[in-house]
Design a protein around this motif. Sequence first.
Motif, PDB file in Angstrom:
ATOM      1  N   UNK A 154       0.560  -1.378  -0.135  1.00  0.00           N
ATOM      2  CA  UNK A 154      -0.089  -0.128   0.043  1.00  0.00           C
ATOM      3  C   UNK A 154       0.730   1.228  -0.024  1.00  0.00           C
ATOM      4  N   UNK A 155       0.598   2.093  -0.896  1.00  0.00           N
ATOM      5  CA  UNK A 155       1.364   3.416  -0.887  1.00  0.00           C
ATOM      6  C   UNK A 155       0.485   4.456  -1.819  1.00  0.00           C
ATOM      7  N   UNK A 156       0.772   5.640  -1.993  1.00  0.00           N
ATOM      8  CA  UNK A 156       0.324   6.456  -2.476  1.00  0.00           C
ATOM      9  C   UNK A 156      -0.499   7.607  -1.607  1.00  0.00           C
ATOM     10  N   UNK A 157      -0.954   7.061  -0.582  1.00  0.00           N
ATOM     11  CA  UNK A 157      -1.542   7.902   0.532  1.00  0.00           C
ATOM     12  C   UNK A 157      -1.584   7.170   1.673  1.00  0.00           C
ATOM     13  N   UNK A 158      -1.833   7.850   2.713  1.00  0.00           N
ATOM     14  CA  UNK A 158      -1.544   7.157   4.133  1.00  0.00           C
ATOM     15  C   UNK A 158      -2.410   5.867   4.379  1.00  0.00           C
ATOM     16  N   UNK A 159      -1.957   4.945   4.901  1.00  0.00           N
ATOM     17  CA  UNK A 159      -2.675   3.667   5.245  1.00  0.00           C
ATOM     18  C   UNK A 159      -3.422   3.890   6.726  1.00  0.00           C
ATOM     19  N   UNK A 160      -4.784   3.938   6.653  1.00  0.00           N
ATOM     20  CA  UNK A 160      -5.512   3.942   8.005  1.00  0.00           C
ATOM     21  C   UNK A 160      -5.242   2.571   8.728  1.00  0.00           C
ATOM     22  N   UNK A 161      -5.161   2.773   9.846  1.00  0.00           N
ATOM     23  CA  UNK A 161      -5.041   1.309  10.555  1.00  0.00           C
ATOM     24  C   UNK A 161      -6.296   0.633  10.615  1.00  0.00           C
ATOM     25  N   UNK A 162      -7.341   0.891  10.474  1.00  0.00           N
ATOM     26  CA  UNK A 162      -8.602   0.281  10.360  1.00  0.00           C
ATOM     27  C   UNK A 162      -8.438  -0.455   9.098  1.00  0.00           C
ATOM     28  N   UNK A 163      -8.060  -0.037   7.934  1.00  0.00           N
ATOM     29  CA  UNK A 163      -7.850  -0.696   6.572  1.00  0.00           C
ATOM     30  C   UNK A 163      -6.686  -1.653   6.713  1.00  0.00           C
ATOM     31  N   UNK A 164      -5.613  -1.640   7.307  1.00  0.00           N
ATOM     32  CA  UNK A 164      -4.667  -2.647   7.700  1.00  0.00           C
ATOM     33  C   UNK A 164      -5.374  -3.858   8.219  1.00  0.00           C
ATOM     34  N   UNK A 165      -6.120  -3.366   9.308  1.00  0.00           N
ATOM     35  CA  UNK A 165      -6.854  -4.464  10.088  1.00  0.00           C
ATOM     36  C   UNK A 165      -7.817  -5.223   9.271  1.00  0.00           C
ATOM     37  N   UNK A 166      -8.601  -4.547   8.540  1.00  0.00           N
ATOM     38  CA  UNK A 166      -9.698  -5.179   7.641  1.00  0.00           C
ATOM     39  C   UNK A 166      -9.279  -6.171   6.729  1.00  0.00           C
ATOM     40  N   UNK A 167      -7.892  -5.805   6.058  1.00  0.00           N
ATOM     41  CA  UNK A 167      -7.305  -6.489   5.096  1.00  0.00           C
ATOM     42  C   UNK A 167      -6.574  -7.689   5.622  1.00  0.00           C
ATOM     43  N   UNK A 168      -6.281  -7.661   6.750  1.00  0.00           N
ATOM     44  CA  UNK A 168      -5.385  -8.746   7.503  1.00  0.00           C
ATOM     45  C   UNK A 168      -6.603  -9.812   8.004  1.00  0.00           C
ATOM     46  N   UNK A 169      -7.785  -9.354   8.466  1.00  0.00           N
ATOM     47  CA  UNK A 169      -8.679 -10.256   8.783  1.00  0.00           C
ATOM     48  C   UNK A 169      -9.478 -10.968   7.399  1.00  0.00           C
ATOM     49  N   UNK A 170      -9.671 -10.251   6.389  1.00  0.00           N
ATOM     50  CA  UNK A 170     -10.262 -10.704   5.114  1.00  0.00           C
ATOM     51  C   UNK A 170      -9.409 -11.469   4.327  1.00  0.00           C
ATOM     52  N   UNK A 171      -7.940 -11.480   4.432  1.00  0.00           N
ATOM     53  CA  UNK A 171      -7.164 -12.090   3.368  1.00  0.00           C
ATOM     54  C   UNK A 171      -6.106 -13.064   4.310  1.00  0.00           C
ATOM     55  N   UNK A 172      -5.904 -12.693   5.546  1.00  0.00           N
ATOM     56  CA  UNK A 172      -4.622 -13.110   6.309  1.00  0.00           C
ATOM     57  C   UNK A 172      -3.181 -12.688   5.964  1.00  0.00           C
ATOM     58  N   UNK A 173      -3.443 -11.477   4.995  1.00  0.00           N
ATOM     59  CA  UNK A 173      -2.000 -11.035   4.683  1.00  0.00           C
ATOM     60  C   UNK A 173      -1.931  -9.686   5.252  1.00  0.00           C
ATOM     61  N   UNK A 174      -0.643  -9.439   5.743  1.00  0.00           N
ATOM     62  CA  UNK A 174      -0.171  -8.286   6.429  1.00  0.00           C
ATOM     63  C   UNK A 174       0.161  -7.231   5.306  1.00  0.00           C
ATOM     64  N   UNK A 175      -0.507  -6.252   5.364  1.00  0.00           N
ATOM     65  CA  UNK A 175      -0.047  -4.911   4.426  1.00  0.00           C
ATOM     66  C   UNK A 175       1.512  -4.397   4.785  1.00  0.00           C
ATOM     67  N   UNK A 176       2.217  -4.296   3.491  1.00  0.00           N
ATOM     68  CA  UNK A 176       3.233  -3.706   3.627  1.00  0.00           C
ATOM     69  C   UNK A 176       3.014  -2.058   3.114  1.00  0.00           C
ATOM     70  N   UNK A 177       3.205  -1.262   4.187  1.00  0.00           N
ATOM     71  CA  UNK A 177       2.894   0.293   4.045  1.00  0.00           C
ATOM     72  C   UNK A 177       4.382   0.641   3.670  1.00  0.00           C
ATOM     73  N   UNK A 178       4.238   1.926   2.946  1.00  0.00           N
ATOM     74  CA  UNK A 178       5.259   2.799   2.631  1.00  0.00           C
ATOM     75  C   UNK A 178       5.122   4.064   2.381  1.00  0.00           C
ATOM     76  N   UNK A 179       5.873   4.956   2.600  1.00  0.00           N
ATOM     77  CA  UNK A 179       5.983   6.498   2.246  1.00  0.00           C
ATOM     78  C   UNK A 179       6.745   6.519   1.084  1.00  0.00           C
ATOM     79  N   UNK A 180       6.564   7.375  -0.047  1.00  0.00           N
ATOM     80  CA  UNK A 180       7.563   7.645  -1.224  1.00  0.00           C
ATOM     81  C   UNK A 180       7.135   8.912  -1.600  1.00  0.00           C
TER      82      UNK A 180
END
Length: 543
Positions: A317-343
């Motif tokens: 995930x990049x392009x804009x700030x990753x909300x903590x709620x989106x990280x949690x939602x994705x992990x619960x839905x897919x089992x995958x931890x998002x890799x966040x980053x700022x560029x």
Amino acid sequence: MTTTSAHIDTFARDHLPPPEQQPQFIFDLPALQFPERLNCATELLDRHVAEGHGDRVCIRAPGGLTWTYADLREKANRIANVLVHDMGLVPGNRVLLRAPNNPMLAACWFAVMKAGGIAVATMPLLRAKELKAIIEIGQVTHALCDAALADEMHHAAMESPQLRQLRHFDYEGPDSLEAAMERASPYFDNVDTAADDTCILGFTSGTTGVPKATMHFHRDVMAICHCWPPHMLKATADDVFIGSPPLAFTFGLGGLLLFPMHVGASTVLLEKAGPPQLLDGIKEFHATVLFTAPTSYRTLAARGVELRRTPLRKCVSAGEALPASTRQLWKEATGIELIDGIGATEMLHIFISHDEGNARPGATGKPVPGYRARVIDDEGREVPPGTVGKLAVQGPTGCRYLADERQKSYVKNGWNVTGDAYVMDTDGYFFYQARTDDMIISAGYNIAAPEVEEALMQHPAVAECAVVGVPDAERGQIVKAFVVLRPGQAGDAAMVKTLQDFVKATVAPYKYPRAVEFIDKLPRTQTGKLQRFRLTQPAEGAA
């Protein structure tokens, strides 16, 4: 490092910022010790063929199109010959590239690198007025355009005398790029460019409405391949990349072209890449690595059961700030931890991030190997952990605006000051607060717009939201929220009070939105970044 340029057209080198206005560049990783002569097309494309891997799949696209590394090299060679022998390109000329994400755009990009030109990739939805501005700023001399996007390109070209040569592709006709490619040689000797020859003019994506051209060298392209991908992404040659960001956006260029090709992997290029097309593409092409924005992850999370049945294993995930709620939602839905980053376009790609094993809720991460970062005050002094300040970064890439006075505000004392407000904790993790111009000062309180947005996003009635500060005679500014409700929810006075009370119970009560306006959708750039300035022009009153 300054070497003898291969550029005959010296426009780019002539318009670099003065050395004293450029950041300090850091090359402290062994992989960043580049030779004086370097062409990134040689390293990213020709090398694989030379090493005997030309038959590996490189690019796939809907409709059954599959190119190997040898196929891509041959097409890029032919286009390079067309550019040089038919269109008169000399090293250093700027070439505008206009297309959705497709294989021909990738071939054109590499052809420009091979020929020693400077690629100026543009977002597909730009209009003639915007294209004309880019042509003028970059003094663009050549253009390669997908025929599907020809209309706006034609209008821009008619008003741009400096644009001498234009060819269209992806159509059948005697004057098409493909027709010229058939007549061209499949062999091309890459121009012996200097490592510090400019090869990209990357235009900022316009969250402020005033784009700037950033200048990046051949060594910069290779530097970003050696920093974030091997340490954070850790992809392999067997991975299949897919994603939504346009190749004209440096997040997309890296994630969907440079990074997979650096490790000999394959990439899927989708001309349309909304959540439905991404889901279909992940299934059809057995994609393993996904690059997209937080808004897409929120939508795709509803299809988590289907995604769990695919080989998808890495999500960035990049392009804009990753909300903590989106990280949690994705992990619960897919089992995958998002890799966040700022560029940043100014830095070319991601410089603060983490891998899956070191993610912390709400944290962007730590400086990527090869980069260093700190949080500073208005005078440029480093502030203690836990203090909100301005993010400053150094590394092997950095800001070089093309003849733009804003260079002086982005680079301070050798550091790139990105315009982001951050907090660093005692463990060295960086936590995003807001863009520095998104900090709201209300009755003496500093309020970060993303923190209020995160609180609102936790309410089940909210699909999307954006928070801005608006003028107020009594408080200086007040917090105003623009809210997109989920279907079936009523945007009435009762909902306003419900959301206000919810925020008061979630964060400090003084941060609640004193004004709430319900809208159908948020204004975003083509890359998915929120355009807050469009929400405050003209300034809105309280709802």
